[in-house]
Design an enzyme around this catalytic site. Structure first.
Site, short mmCIF file in Angstrom:
data_model
loop_
_atom_site.label_atom_id
_atom_site.label_comp_id
_atom_site.label_asym_id
_atom_site.label_seq_id
_atom_site.Cartn_x
_atom_site.Cartn_y
_atom_site.Cartn_z
N TRP A 99 0.79 -1.22 0.03
CA TRP A 99 0.10 -0.08 0.12
C TRP A 99 0.84 1.17 0.20
O TRP A 99 0.45 2.34 -0.76
CB TRP A 99 -0.96 -0.13 1.09
N ASP A 166 -1.79 6.92 6.12
CA ASP A 166 -2.72 5.82 5.80
C ASP A 166 -3.13 5.13 6.85
O ASP A 166 -2.29 3.99 7.27
CB ASP A 166 -2.04 5.10 4.48
N LYS A 190 -12.09 -1.83 6.72
CA LYS A 190 -11.21 -2.54 7.64
C LYS A 190 -11.73 -2.51 8.90
O LYS A 190 -11.68 -3.52 9.53
CB LYS A 190 -9.71 -2.18 7.39
C1 LIG Z 1 -7.03 -1.84 1.94
C2 LIG Z 1 -6.01 -0.76 2.35
C3 LIG Z 1 -5.91 0.01 1.10
C4 LIG Z 1 -6.82 -0.08 -0.06
O1 LIG Z 1 -8.15 0.53 0.00
P1 LIG Z 1 -9.39 0.60 -0.96
O2 LIG Z 1 -10.41 1.22 -0.06
O3 LIG Z 1 -9.45 -0.82 -1.48
O4 LIG Z 1 -8.50 1.49 -2.09
C5 LIG Z 1 -4.95 0.97 1.31
N1 LIG Z 1 -4.07 0.94 2.38
C6 LIG Z 1 -4.27 0.25 3.52
C7 LIG Z 1 -3.24 0.17 4.46
C8 LIG Z 1 -5.05 -0.91 3.21
O5 LIG Z 1 -5.08 -1.81 4.18
#
Ligand SMILES: *Cc1c(COP(=O)(O)O)cnc(C)c1O
Length: 355
Positions: A99, A166, A190
């Site tokens: 990511w 993030d 998540k």
């Molecule tokens: C799942 C995830 C993403 C991507 O998320 P989307 O909503 O599918 O774009 C980005 N960063 C992290 C840390 C993730 O776990």
């Protein structure tokens, strides 16, 4: 048989959030209409949006000067929105996994990107330490929890730059001093709700300084000014996020959620360390509380498929490593009850007895 959901995302939600959403799909706030068909401009939905924003602020103790925004597009859209809005000349990123890499790739479209450190050399099983970011960078970006590799940075990095994070996979899992950050984003699926909405906490004074025109929809200022109602927001996901946040508050807020996360993850790591069949992949000091990654011990490598099938038969759903790393991953997000971890541990112990 009782099933436990260990998927990495979309992932487990509280029975409360699911129940309340189901009710609102049938009759939303006593309107006699479904949440799926009501206008986002109705006063009933406006109240949902307002309360969801207020609860994010309350749970994280967000100081004055910040706004909470709900957007579509996933966390992946933030990979480009962040540099679009904040990168003037140069930004610093740390490469802790897939990511982080995707975020770096997008930032390069907008200027110079300094990668301060990377743990790619050991397949991202640790968080690099002892690096320095250039003082002339516009911001430093990191991924607090590396969902695929099971590593996590709990302490806010001490970097004298604007800070962007993030937080998708450990959002709302422990208290955070928001005043140290300029922008935080988290895909809801998540730890905050269903897929379809991303939560952003942004400090107002970082906006409006980009040296480029920004398309209206990709400009944070648009959404801040309109309270996430510039265009039609993802109404149903926002509603479920609100129910999830209410449940978090009811449980005692982020301190209580952190206690639960520590309890769940230590129970599982203790079993991985004890059980002769398994080994953890992340270095112990950087182990994630949210995504526990492990593999078969080298001498039991050929039991991998058998354990995967056995765990499935025990009702353990989604205990499978990301396709890029293999092995196993048990995601223990906020809504996972301790009984789920106990059941997984019991399953690992029974499997050990058979071998
Ligand atoms: C799942 C995830 C993403 C991507 O998320 P989307 O909503 O599918 O774009 C980005 N960063 C992290 C840390 C993730 O776990």
């Amino acid at each position: 048989m009782k099933k436990y959901n260990f998927y990495a995302g979309p992932s487990i939600l509280s029975p409360y959030a699911i129940e309340e959403t189901a009710k609102a799909v049938k009759d939303f706030a006593g309107t006699g209409l479904s949440l799926l068909e009501i206008s986002h401009r109705s006063k009933e939905f406006q109240a949902v949006m307002d309360e969801a924003q207020a609860l994010v602020k309350e749970l994280y103790d967000v100081p004055e000067g910040y706004d909470v925004v709900f957007l579509g597009g996933g966390a992946s859209l933030q990979f480009c929105m962040v540099p679009y809005n904040l990168l003037k000349k140069k930004a610093s990123y740390i490469d802790t996994g897939t990511w982080a890499n995707k975020a770096i790739k997008e930032a390069k479209l907008f200027g110079e990107v300094e990668v301060v450190a990377s743990s790619a050399d050991k397949n991202y099983t640790y968080i690099p330490k002892g690096w320095k970011a250039s003082a002339d960078s516009d911001y430093f970006h990191y991924t607090s929890n590396n969902t695929i590799y099971g590593t996590e940075t709990i302490e806010t990095p001490d970097v004298p730059l604007r800070l962007v994070c993030d937080m998708s996979s450990d959002f709302m899992s422990h208290p955070v001093d928001i005043s140290k950050y300029d922008l935080i984003y988290a895909g809801a699926q998540k730890n905050a709700g269903p897929a379809g909405v991303t939560v952003i906490i942004v400090k107002k004074d970082v906006l409006g300084q980009a040296p480029r025109p920004i398309p209206t929809m990709l400009n944070y200022e648009t959404h801040v000014k309109k309270g996430s109602m510039f265009n039609t927001p993802p109404c149903l996901p926002v509603y479920t996020v609100l129910q999830t946040l209410k449940w978090y508050k009811e449980l005692g807020g982020l301190k209580a959620l952190e206690q639960r996360a520590i309890e769940r993850s230590s129970m599982l790591y203790d079993e991985i360390d004890r059980n002769k069949l398994f080994v953890g992949t992340a270095v112990p000091e950087d182990r994630s509380r949210m995504n526990v990654c492990f593999v078969m011990a080298p001498e039991y490598k050929d039991l991998e498929e058998e354990f995967a099938a056995y765990a499935k038969d025990c009702g353990m759903v989604g205990v499978k490593g990301h396709r890029s790393v293999g092995g196993f991953r048990a995601s223990l997000y906020n809504a996972m009850p301790l009984e789920g971890v106990k059941a997984l541990v019991a399953c690992m112990q029974e499997f050990e007895k058979k071998h």
